[in-house]
Design a protein around this motif. Structure first.
Motif, mmCIF file in Angstrom:
data_model
loop_
_atom_site.group_PDB
_atom_site.id
_atom_site.type_symbol
_atom_site.label_atom_id
_atom_site.label_comp_id
_atom_site.label_asym_id
_atom_site.label_seq_id
_atom_site.Cartn_x
_atom_site.Cartn_y
_atom_site.Cartn_z
ATOM 1 N N VAL A 19 -6.486 48.774 -28.146
ATOM 2 C CA VAL A 19 -6.374 48.562 -26.699
ATOM 3 C C VAL A 19 -5.217 49.398 -26.198
ATOM 4 O O VAL A 19 -4.126 49.377 -26.783
ATOM 5 C CB VAL A 19 -6.135 47.072 -26.372
ATOM 6 N N TYR A 40 -24.960 43.224 -25.424
ATOM 7 C CA TYR A 40 -23.537 42.983 -25.651
ATOM 8 C C TYR A 40 -23.255 42.719 -27.119
ATOM 9 O O TYR A 40 -24.154 42.399 -27.902
ATOM 10 C CB TYR A 40 -23.023 41.811 -24.803
ATOM 11 N N GLY A 58 -12.995 43.670 -18.145
ATOM 12 C CA GLY A 58 -13.038 45.036 -17.635
ATOM 13 C C GLY A 58 -12.232 46.022 -18.443
ATOM 14 O O GLY A 58 -12.413 47.232 -18.308
ATOM 15 N N GLU A 59 -11.320 45.530 -19.283
ATOM 16 C CA GLU A 59 -10.515 46.449 -20.094
ATOM 17 C C GLU A 59 -11.382 47.187 -21.109
ATOM 18 O O GLU A 59 -12.333 46.635 -21.668
ATOM 19 C CB GLU A 59 -9.406 45.690 -20.831
ATOM 20 N N GLN A 60 -11.018 48.440 -21.348
ATOM 21 C CA GLN A 60 -11.715 49.238 -22.356
ATOM 22 C C GLN A 60 -11.091 49.001 -23.718
ATOM 23 O O GLN A 60 -9.878 48.943 -23.854
ATOM 24 C CB GLN A 60 -11.643 50.721 -22.007
ATOM 25 N N THR A 62 -11.521 50.118 -28.036
ATOM 26 C CA THR A 62 -12.128 51.008 -29.027
ATOM 27 C C THR A 62 -12.240 50.252 -30.337
ATOM 28 O O THR A 62 -11.246 49.708 -30.832
ATOM 29 C CB THR A 62 -11.285 52.278 -29.219
ATOM 30 N N THR A 75 -16.859 52.725 -28.188
ATOM 31 C CA THR A 75 -16.121 52.440 -26.964
ATOM 32 C C THR A 75 -16.882 51.378 -26.172
ATOM 33 O O THR A 75 -18.074 51.534 -25.904
ATOM 34 C CB THR A 75 -15.964 53.710 -26.111
ATOM 35 N N CYS A 76 -16.185 50.290 -25.828
ATOM 36 C CA CYS A 76 -16.792 49.169 -25.105
ATOM 37 C C CYS A 76 -15.851 48.703 -24.003
ATOM 38 O O CYS A 76 -14.688 49.107 -23.934
ATOM 39 C CB CYS A 76 -17.070 47.991 -26.044
ATOM 40 N N HIS A 77 -16.367 47.823 -23.133
ATOM 41 C CA HIS A 77 -15.557 47.150 -22.125
ATOM 42 C C HIS A 77 -15.711 45.638 -22.295
ATOM 43 O O HIS A 77 -16.766 45.155 -22.708
ATOM 44 C CB HIS A 77 -15.979 47.566 -20.717
ATOM 45 N N LYS A 79 -16.582 42.152 -21.261
ATOM 46 C CA LYS A 79 -17.458 41.580 -20.230
ATOM 47 C C LYS A 79 -17.077 40.139 -19.899
ATOM 48 O O LYS A 79 -17.005 39.759 -18.726
ATOM 49 C CB LYS A 79 -18.919 41.623 -20.692
ATOM 50 N N LEU A 91 -18.461 41.953 -25.409
ATOM 51 C CA LEU A 91 -18.172 43.337 -25.066
ATOM 52 C C LEU A 91 -19.458 44.031 -24.644
ATOM 53 O O LEU A 91 -20.549 43.663 -25.097
ATOM 54 C CB LEU A 91 -17.577 44.087 -26.265
ATOM 55 N N SER A 92 -19.342 45.028 -23.791
ATOM 56 C CA SER A 92 -20.505 45.814 -23.412
ATOM 57 C C SER A 92 -21.109 46.475 -24.642
ATOM 58 O O SER A 92 -20.402 46.816 -25.594
ATOM 59 C CB SER A 92 -20.121 46.875 -22.383
#
Length: 217
Positions: A19, A40, A58-60, A62, A75-77, A79, A91-92
Motif C-alpha cells: 500500500v 472481486y 477506494g485505495e489501490q 498491489t 493491482t486492485c482497489h 471495494k 478487492l476489485s
C-alpha cells in the motif's frame, strides 16, 4: 500479460500486499479467503501489532503471489471493508496481472551473516533468491551435492522487524575465490539450493528481493 487462471490460486494462499503511503510503500502479509470470478477477491485484512491495518475504501493495493515457479503481481482497489469480528475485505477483480518466472531466480545482493550446521557466522550470504543463495566463507562448508542446515535473519520492510529462516540446503557449487591481497587466506563461494521453504518464508524472501530491485531501479 498473465491471466487470473494462470495463477491457479488456492484458498489460503499467502499474499504480499503493498500500500502506498505518501512516498513510502508499506508491505503487509495476508492470505486469500476466496474470490468471485471477474467480480472481486476476498482477503484477510492484514494485522500489524495486533490490530487491523488502517485502509480506506477506494485505495489501490498491489498483491504479489508466489505460485509454482512464477511471481504474479496484481493491482486492485479496495471495494468493501468488513471489520470486527471477522476482519476481511473485498478487492476489485484484477485486470492487469504481470508475471515473472523464477526459473532464472531473480537475486538480491545482500550481506547477511549465516549459520551453517550450527556454526555461528560460518559465512555471509552475498546474494539470495526464493530458490537459493550464494554463501561466502573462509573455508569450504562441505562437499558438492552435500546437504547442510542453514539459518539467517533479515529485516522486513517497512517495520524492520527481524525475519528468521531455518532451512536445509544442497550445496550445488563450490568455488575458491581469487585472493585480493598477496598471502591472504583463501575464501570460498558456495551456491546452495533451498529445500522446501514454508510459503510464509517464500513470501518474505520475495519481499527482500523486490526491495533490492526497487533500490536498483
Amino acid at each position: 500479460m498473465a491471466t487470473f487462471k494462470d495463477m491457479n490460486l488456492q484458498v489460503g494462499a499467502r499474499l504480499q500486499m503493498a500500500v502506498q503511503n505518501g512516498a513510502k510503500q508499506l508491505i503487509y502479509y495476508t492470505e486469500l479467503i476466496g474470490y468471485l470470478d471477474k467480480d472481486y477477491l476476498i482477503i484477510k485484512t492484514p494485522v500489524e501489532n495486533g490490530l487491523s491495518i488502517q485502509i480506506q475504501v477506494g485505495e489501490q493495493v498491489t498483491l504479489r503471489i508466489l505460485s509454482g515457479v512464477d511471481v504474479f503481481t496484481l493491482t486492485c482497489h479496495v471495494k468493501t471493508i468488513f471489520r470486527a469480528p471477522h476482519h476481511y475485505m473485498h478487492l476489485s477483480f484484477p485486470t492487469d496481472i504481470q508475471s515473472i518466472a523464477l526459473r532464472g531466480a531473480i537475486r538480491a545482493k545482500v550481506n547477511l551473516p549465516v549459520q551453517v550446521n550450527g556454526i555461528t557466522q560460518a559465512g555471509v550470504i552475498a546474494d539470495i533468491s526464493v530458490t537459493g543463495a550464494a554463501i561466502i566463507a573462509d573455508s569450504a562448508l562441505g562437499e558438492l551435492n552435500q546437504e547442510a542446515l542453514i539459518s539467517f535473519d533479515f529485516p522486513i520492510k517497512p517495520t524492520n522487524q527481524s525475519a528468521h529462516i531455518d532451512t536445509s540446503v544442497t550445496i550445488r557449487s563450490i568455488q575458491q575465490l581469487p585472493s585480493k591481497k598477496k598471502d591472504a587466506p583463501p575464501r570460498f563461494s558456495h551456491g546452495v539450493l533451498f529445500h522446501e521453504l514454508e510459503l510464509t518464508n517464500q513470501v518474505m524472501l520475495l519481499n527482500l528481493v523486490y526491495e533490492s530491485m526497487n533500490r536498483l531501479s
